[in-house]
Design a protein around this motif. Structure first.
Motif, PDB file in Angstrom:
ATOM      1  N   PHE A 194       0.821  -1.208   0.000  1.00 27.26           N
ATOM      2  CA  PHE A 194       0.000   0.000   0.000  1.00 27.26           C
ATOM      3  C   PHE A 194       0.856   1.260   0.000  1.00 27.26           C
ATOM      4  CE2 PHE A 194      -2.624  -3.229   2.099  1.00 27.26           C
ATOM      5  CZ  PHE A 194      -3.790  -3.123   1.356  1.00 27.26           C
ATOM      6  N   PRO A 195       0.300   2.371  -0.501  1.00 30.55           N
ATOM      7  CA  PRO A 195       0.979   3.660  -0.366  1.00 30.55           C
ATOM      8  C   PRO A 195       1.108   4.050   1.110  1.00 30.55           C
ATOM      9  CG  PRO A 195      -0.775   3.777  -2.011  1.00 30.55           C
ATOM     10  CD  PRO A 195      -0.930   2.476  -1.302  1.00 30.55           C
ATOM     11  N   PRO A 196       2.023   4.961   1.427  1.00 31.17           N
ATOM     12  CA  PRO A 196       2.200   5.378   2.830  1.00 31.17           C
ATOM     13  C   PRO A 196       0.897   5.897   3.439  1.00 31.17           C
ATOM     14  CG  PRO A 196       3.992   6.221   1.459  1.00 31.17           C
ATOM     15  CD  PRO A 196       2.973   5.626   0.522  1.00 31.17           C
ATOM     16  N   GLY A 197       0.668   5.510   4.681  1.00 34.21           N
ATOM     17  CA  GLY A 197      -0.476   6.022   5.425  1.00 34.21           C
ATOM     18  C   GLY A 197      -1.736   5.179   5.335  1.00 34.21           C
ATOM     19  N   VAL A 198      -1.828   4.299   4.320  1.00 27.84           N
ATOM     20  CA  VAL A 198      -3.071   3.553   4.109  1.00 27.84           C
ATOM     21  C   VAL A 198      -3.384   2.630   5.278  1.00 27.84           C
ATOM     22  CG1 VAL A 198      -4.184   1.778   2.700  1.00 27.84           C
ATOM     23  CG2 VAL A 198      -3.019   3.696   1.600  1.00 27.84           C
ATOM     24  N   THR A 199      -2.398   1.847   5.713  1.00 27.00           N
ATOM     25  CA  THR A 199      -2.676   0.868   6.766  1.00 27.00           C
ATOM     26  C   THR A 199      -3.016   1.552   8.093  1.00 27.00           C
ATOM     27  OG1 THR A 199      -0.280   0.663   7.159  1.00 27.00           O
ATOM     28  CG2 THR A 199      -1.323  -0.960   5.723  1.00 27.00           C
ATOM     29  N   SER A 200      -2.452   2.735   8.335  1.00 29.13           N
ATOM     30  CA  SER A 200      -2.793   3.455   9.567  1.00 29.13           C
ATOM     31  C   SER A 200      -4.258   3.867   9.570  1.00 29.13           C
ATOM     32  CB  SER A 200      -1.907   4.695   9.713  1.00 29.13           C
ATOM     33  OG  SER A 200      -0.555   4.327   9.901  1.00 29.13           O
ATOM     34  N   TRP A 201      -4.776   4.289   8.423  1.00 31.48           N
ATOM     35  CA  TRP A 201      -6.185   4.684   8.345  1.00 31.48           C
ATOM     36  C   TRP A 201      -7.109   3.479   8.398  1.00 31.48           C
ATOM     37  CZ3 TRP A 201      -8.549   9.171   8.989  1.00 31.48           C
ATOM     38  CH2 TRP A 201      -7.773  10.326   8.964  1.00 31.48           C
ATOM     39  N   LEU A 202      -6.724   2.379   7.754  1.00 28.26           N
ATOM     40  CA  LEU A 202      -7.528   1.162   7.865  1.00 28.26           C
ATOM     41  C   LEU A 202      -7.546   0.673   9.304  1.00 28.26           C
ATOM     42  CD1 LEU A 202      -6.429  -0.751   4.634  1.00 28.26           C
ATOM     43  CD2 LEU A 202      -8.587   0.424   5.046  1.00 28.26           C
ATOM     44  N   ASN A 203      -6.423   0.827   9.984  1.00 25.76           N
ATOM     45  CA  ASN A 203      -6.358   0.454  11.390  1.00 25.76           C
ATOM     46  C   ASN A 203      -7.295   1.317  12.231  1.00 25.76           C
ATOM     47  OD1 ASN A 203      -5.082  -1.393  13.206  1.00 25.76           O
ATOM     48  ND2 ASN A 203      -3.970   0.318  14.090  1.00 25.76           N
ATOM     49  N   MET A 204      -7.469   2.569  11.835  1.00 30.52           N
ATOM     50  CA  MET A 204      -8.406   3.453  12.534  1.00 30.52           C
ATOM     51  C   MET A 204      -9.820   2.883  12.490  1.00 30.52           C
ATOM     52  SD  MET A 204      -8.812   6.443  14.061  1.00 30.52           S
ATOM     53  CE  MET A 204     -10.322   7.223  14.622  1.00 30.52           C
ATOM     54  N   LEU A 205     -10.175   2.256  11.376  1.00 28.84           N
ATOM     55  CA  LEU A 205     -11.509   1.671  11.238  1.00 28.84           C
ATOM     56  C   LEU A 205     -11.691   0.429  12.096  1.00 28.84           C
ATOM     57  CD1 LEU A 205     -12.136   1.921   7.392  1.00 28.84           C
ATOM     58  CD2 LEU A 205     -13.615   2.879   9.156  1.00 28.84           C
ATOM     59  N   PHE A 206     -10.628  -0.386  12.219  1.00 27.45           N
ATOM     60  CA  PHE A 206     -10.804  -1.735  12.759  1.00 27.45           C
ATOM     61  C   PHE A 206     -10.152  -1.987  14.110  1.00 27.45           C
ATOM     62  CE2 PHE A 206     -11.093  -2.299   8.079  1.00 27.45           C
ATOM     63  CZ  PHE A 206     -12.392  -2.762   8.032  1.00 27.45           C
ATOM     64  N   HIS A 207      -9.228  -1.151  14.552  1.00 27.05           N
ATOM     65  CA  HIS A 207      -8.505  -1.449  15.792  1.00 27.05           C
ATOM     66  C   HIS A 207      -9.429  -1.314  17.000  1.00 27.05           C
ATOM     67  CE1 HIS A 207      -5.477  -1.345  18.960  1.00 27.05           C
ATOM     68  NE2 HIS A 207      -4.607  -1.799  18.067  1.00 27.05           N
ATOM     69  N   PRO A 208      -9.288  -2.218  17.998  1.00 26.46           N
ATOM     70  CA  PRO A 208     -10.147  -2.147  19.187  1.00 26.46           C
ATOM     71  C   PRO A 208     -10.047  -0.837  19.953  1.00 26.46           C
ATOM     72  CG  PRO A 208      -9.109  -4.297  19.069  1.00 26.46           C
ATOM     73  CD  PRO A 208      -8.486  -3.465  17.978  1.00 26.46           C
ATOM     74  N   HIS A 209      -8.926  -0.110  19.828  1.00 30.69           N
ATOM     75  CA  HIS A 209      -8.802   1.166  20.514  1.00 30.69           C
ATOM     76  C   HIS A 209      -9.369   2.318  19.697  1.00 30.69           C
ATOM     77  CE1 HIS A 209      -6.806  -0.373  23.909  1.00 30.69           C
ATOM     78  NE2 HIS A 209      -5.621  -0.588  23.348  1.00 30.69           N
ATOM     79  N   CYS A 210      -9.792   2.041  18.475  1.00 31.36           N
ATOM     80  CA  CYS A 210     -10.321   3.101  17.619  1.00 31.36           C
ATOM     81  C   CYS A 210     -11.811   2.854  17.376  1.00 31.36           C
ATOM     82  CB  CYS A 210      -9.504   3.173  16.327  1.00 31.36           C
ATOM     83  SG  CYS A 210      -7.756   3.553  16.626  1.00 31.36           S
ATOM     84  N   MET A 211     -12.226   2.727  16.116  1.00 33.12           N
ATOM     85  CA  MET A 211     -13.661   2.573  15.848  1.00 33.12           C
ATOM     86  C   MET A 211     -14.121   1.130  15.979  1.00 33.12           C
ATOM     87  SD  MET A 211     -14.029   5.287  12.759  1.00 33.12           S
ATOM     88  CE  MET A 211     -15.555   4.586  12.212  1.00 33.12           C
ATOM     89  N   ASN A 212     -13.230   0.183  15.746  1.00 32.05           N
ATOM     90  CA  ASN A 212     -13.513  -1.221  16.068  1.00 32.05           C
ATOM     91  C   ASN A 212     -14.744  -1.774  15.351  1.00 32.05           C
ATOM     92  OD1 ASN A 212     -12.837  -3.593  17.345  1.00 32.05           O
ATOM     93  ND2 ASN A 212     -13.747  -3.052  19.307  1.00 32.05           N
ATOM     94  N   ILE A 213     -14.949  -1.359  14.097  1.00 33.39           N
ATOM     95  CA  ILE A 213     -16.176  -1.716  13.386  1.00 33.39           C
ATOM     96  C   ILE A 213     -16.375  -3.218  13.294  1.00 33.39           C
ATOM     97  CG2 ILE A 213     -17.249  -1.708  11.094  1.00 33.39           C
ATOM     98  CD1 ILE A 213     -16.362   1.139  10.750  1.00 33.39           C
ATOM     99  N   ARG A 214     -15.333  -3.930  12.972  1.00 36.73           N
ATOM    100  CA  ARG A 214     -15.463  -5.380  12.775  1.00 36.73           C
ATOM    101  C   ARG A 214     -15.982  -6.064  14.037  1.00 36.73           C
ATOM    102  NH1 ARG A 214     -13.722 -10.392  14.945  1.00 36.73           N
ATOM    103  NH2 ARG A 214     -13.123 -11.845  13.293  1.00 36.73           N
TER     104      ARG A 214
END
Length: 404
Positions: A194-214
């Motif tokens: 991925f280009p720089p920064g992509v995985t950090s933003w995807l992590n924002m969606l899914f990480h338990p300390h962030c939005m944790n959508i999954r």
């Protein structure tokens, strides 16, 4: 907006709530209506080429607003994704098929079906006041779609990590990490795919300390009408845009072969022989009515989850086993979670505690298996009955069910 708030950590409540409810007037023009499409109608990953706050001390940073702007920005991307799908859905699907976006991808056929169904529903609600607040069918299909989109994204990252591991380290390369949050940030994909920064933003969606959508979707923390359809628009656009990697076989075909094999001596009420187990699982109308009445009066099922379960029951009657399983498992887990909390007098269980993601130890012998805590009343009360079945179905890797 989010039910059962005592079961969610404060950070997830704040961030997911902001993602769902933020007013577009709070966003800058470029954030509220970004150009979400890149080449071949795939997601424009350049939109993630911006800094995101680090994830240390999440509770303090959320309260200080450190993550809120990121959640609002993701809201803008989701809104823009839904807007363009409404306007250009047919052209987008044609472009994806021309670009061969579905073949060779794990769950490619399922992803194509999800996209077609979602685009069709968006066309049906176009012109109404809002895509939200629609029929139970639209809301339930949207919720089921989010569950499946999360699974497709997770499987895509697993395949990507396996593929990169083999490319970089040969056949003895390291196995991918087991959790989605670690898959996304794995160095196997972060720097090379991925280009720089992509995985950090995807992590924002899914990480338990962030939005944790999954996790909050799959583990039943949300009710059926609490996830805006734009969430599914963003998830599906991300799923179809992820790079493809060779599919890795995880479950032997024989594991599910019995579901699709004709059952000797099996016949329906009309005498038709040789039915498949999937056919036998369908309920006759009279039986379905009885089951629905049990669901309606059962104190075990939280009231807010009943509409979703009724819709799932209809899907079962239609032979849509995947939709039934997705929705019913979510309702079952949350029903068990509520009962666990009531019986053990511990109502403040959260998705996140300390630095680790934890869920109620519903099937363990003690309330807190890491400490010498009181016995788990739920497990003790049902040791020889439902508890054993639940362990076999959901917690046993070597069980007859593949750890649903």
């Amino acid at each position: 907006m989010i039910a059962n708030k005592t079961y969610l950590s404060p950070s997830v409540q704040i961030l997911f709530g902001a993602f769902c409810t933020v007013d577009n007037d709070c966003l800058s023009p470029s954030d509220s209506d970004p150009n979400v499409l890149g080449e071949f109608c795939m997601f424009n990953w350049e939109l993630f080429n911006r800094p995101i706050p680090p994830a240390e001390s999440p509770e303090a940073k959320v309260c200080a607003g450190m993550y809120l702007q990121a959640a609002k920005y993701l809201h803008g991307l989701a809104t823009a994704a839904e807007k363009i799908m409404k306007k250009q859905g047919v052209q987008m699907m044609e472009t994806w098929e021309t670009a061969d976006a579905f073949s060779g991808r794990a769950h490619g056929d399922a992803l194509k079906t999800l996209l077609c169904g979602h685009l069709l529903r968006l066309q049906e609600v176009e012109g109404s006041e809002s895509a939200e607040g629609g029929s139970i069918a639209n809301e339930a299909e949207c919720f089921s779609g989010i569950l499946m989109a999360c699974s497709i994204i997770e499987r895509s990252f697993v395949d990507l990590c396996w593929h990169q591991s083999k490319l970089l380290h040969g056949k003895d390369g390291p196995a991918p990490p087991p959790l989605l949050k670690d898959l996304i940030l794995s160095q196997l994909v972060a720097d090379s795919v991925f280009p720089p920064g992509v995985t950090s933003w995807l992590n924002m969606l899914f990480h338990p300390h962030c939005m944790n959508i999954r996790n909050i979707a799959w583990h039943g923390f949300l009710e059926w009408d609490q996830v805006p359809s734009r969430t599914l628009s963003l998830m599906l656009l991300l799923a179809v845009s992820l790079p493809k990697a060779p599919k890795r076989q995880w479950i032997l075909p024989s594991t599910f072969a019995q579901l699709y094999a004709p059952q000797p001596g099996a016949a329906d009420s009309n005498g038709n022989q040789g039915l498949k187990l999937t056919d036998l699982l369908r309920l006759e109308k009279a039986s379905a009515k009885t089951v629905e009445e049990l669901f309606q009066t059962s104190p075990f099922i939280p009231a807010g989850h009943r509409p979703l379960l009724f819709y799932a029951l209809g899907a079962l009657q239609e032979g849509r086993i995947t939709v039934w399983c997705n929705l019913a498992i979510c309702v079952l887990e949350h029903s068990l979670r509520v009962l666990f909390a009531q019986l053990n007098d511990c109502p403040d269980i959260t998705v996140v505690r300390g630095s680790e993601s934890v869920y109620p130890p519903i099937l363990t012998s003690r309330v807190d298996p890491d400490h010498d805590s009181a016995p788990n009343v739920l497990s003790c009360e049902s040791e020889l009955g439902p508890s054993a079945l639940f362990r076999e179905a959901f917690a046993s890797i070597s069980g007859s069910w593949p750890n649903c």
